[in-house]
Scaffold this active site. Structure first.
Site, PDB file in Angstrom:
ATOM      1  N   THR A   1      16.678 -15.991 -27.213  1.00 57.04           N
ATOM      2  CA  THR A   1      16.250 -15.259 -26.014  1.00 57.04           C
ATOM      3  C   THR A   1      15.894 -13.801 -26.255  1.00 57.04           C
ATOM      4  OG1 THR A   1      18.547 -14.761 -25.401  1.00 57.04           O
ATOM      5  CG2 THR A   1      17.574 -16.791 -24.515  1.00 57.04           C
ATOM      6  N   ASP A   2      16.309 -13.229 -27.396  1.00 57.35           N
ATOM      7  CA  ASP A   2      16.008 -11.813 -27.647  1.00 57.35           C
ATOM      8  C   ASP A   2      14.504 -11.547 -27.676  1.00 57.35           C
ATOM      9  OD1 ASP A   2      18.623 -10.894 -27.765  1.00 57.35           O
ATOM     10  OD2 ASP A   2      18.819 -11.351 -29.886  1.00 57.35           O
TER      11      ASP A   2
ATOM     12  N   SER B   1      16.430 -14.905 -33.343  1.00 54.12           N
ATOM     13  CA  SER B   1      15.200 -14.467 -32.677  1.00 54.12           C
ATOM     14  C   SER B   1      14.819 -13.010 -32.941  1.00 54.12           C
ATOM     15  CB  SER B   1      15.274 -14.732 -31.168  1.00 54.12           C
ATOM     16  OG  SER B   1      16.346 -14.028 -30.575  1.00 54.12           O
TER      17      SER B   1
ATOM     18  N   THR C   1      20.090 -18.615 -30.233  1.00 50.73           N
ATOM     19  CA  THR C   1      21.402 -18.992 -29.716  1.00 50.73           C
ATOM     20  C   THR C   1      21.484 -20.470 -29.367  1.00 50.73           C
ATOM     21  OG1 THR C   1      21.692 -16.774 -28.820  1.00 50.73           O
ATOM     22  CG2 THR C   1      23.133 -18.467 -27.944  1.00 50.73           C
TER      23      THR C   1
END
Length: 206
Positions: A84-85, A53, A12
């Protein structure tokens, strides 16, 4: 002059949301064009990966580890931008490896580059500040998000959209980032580390 290696992997922090709210990658990672005039810090920026990710595999993580190992003697710290995943999984993986003692910091964004209140550039700057800080060395892999410094060994993502999602439920952050200072309160316990050359047993997707 502190020399910091920046490895962009996508996620992101480097993507934009379309009219329907979906976040999409672009061929040219916009983080490559972020200009930061930082006194006493020299950045070497590499577009190492440019993937969402959820597509991050152990092979990608291993490639990051090898890049850090082979570059460690040329730099004073490393920053990895990451979606961030799977940020906590990559951070944990790297933290189990035989990493060098220089600061190694992962950061990301909960809001894409074109969203109101995007946190990517600020987290990126914060990560660079931590990676160039003398007290960040020998603390294992660190995760810097939302003005907090967390140990990869304990940090977890707790919410899908909140900018304050990365937390350490067991004991809180190792430190905090302020406008002019960085404060460390504690150090994570040392752990056993491994010098891994290859991963076998699954088909690599890189």
């Amino acid at each position: 002059m502190k020399k910091i290696l920046v490895l962009h992997t996508g996620g992101t922090i480097s993507m934009q949301a379309d009219d329907s709210g979906h976040v999409n990658p672009s061929e040219d990672n916009p983080m490559n064009h972020v200009g930061l005039d930082l006194s006493n810090i020299e950045l070497t920026v590499i577009d190492f990966l440019n993937i969402p990710s959820p597509h991050m595999t152990p092979y990608h993580m291993l490639a990051l580890y090898h890049k850090i190992r082979e570059s460690a003697d040329q730099f004073d710290g490393v920053v990895i931008t990451h979606g961030t995943d799977t940020l906590e999984e990559t951070a944990y993986f790297l933290d189990t490896m035989a990493i060098p003692g220089i600061p190694i910091v992962l950061t990301g964004a909960m809001r894409s580059a074109n969203e109101l209140g995007s946190d990517g550039i600020y987290n990126y700057l914060s990560a660079i500040r931590v990676a160039s800080h003398d007290k960040a060395a020998d603390k294992g892999v660190l995760v810097v998000m939302n003005d907090e410094i967390h140990a990869a060994k304990y940090v977890t993502k707790t919410h899908t959209t909140n900018v304050a999602t990365f937390n350490t439920p067991t004991h809180g952050p190792l430190g905090i980032i302020m406008k002019h200072e960085i404060l460390f309160f504690k150090t994570a316990e040392p752990r056993v580390r491994f010098n891994l050359d290859t991963i076998t047993g699954t088909v690599p997707i890189i």
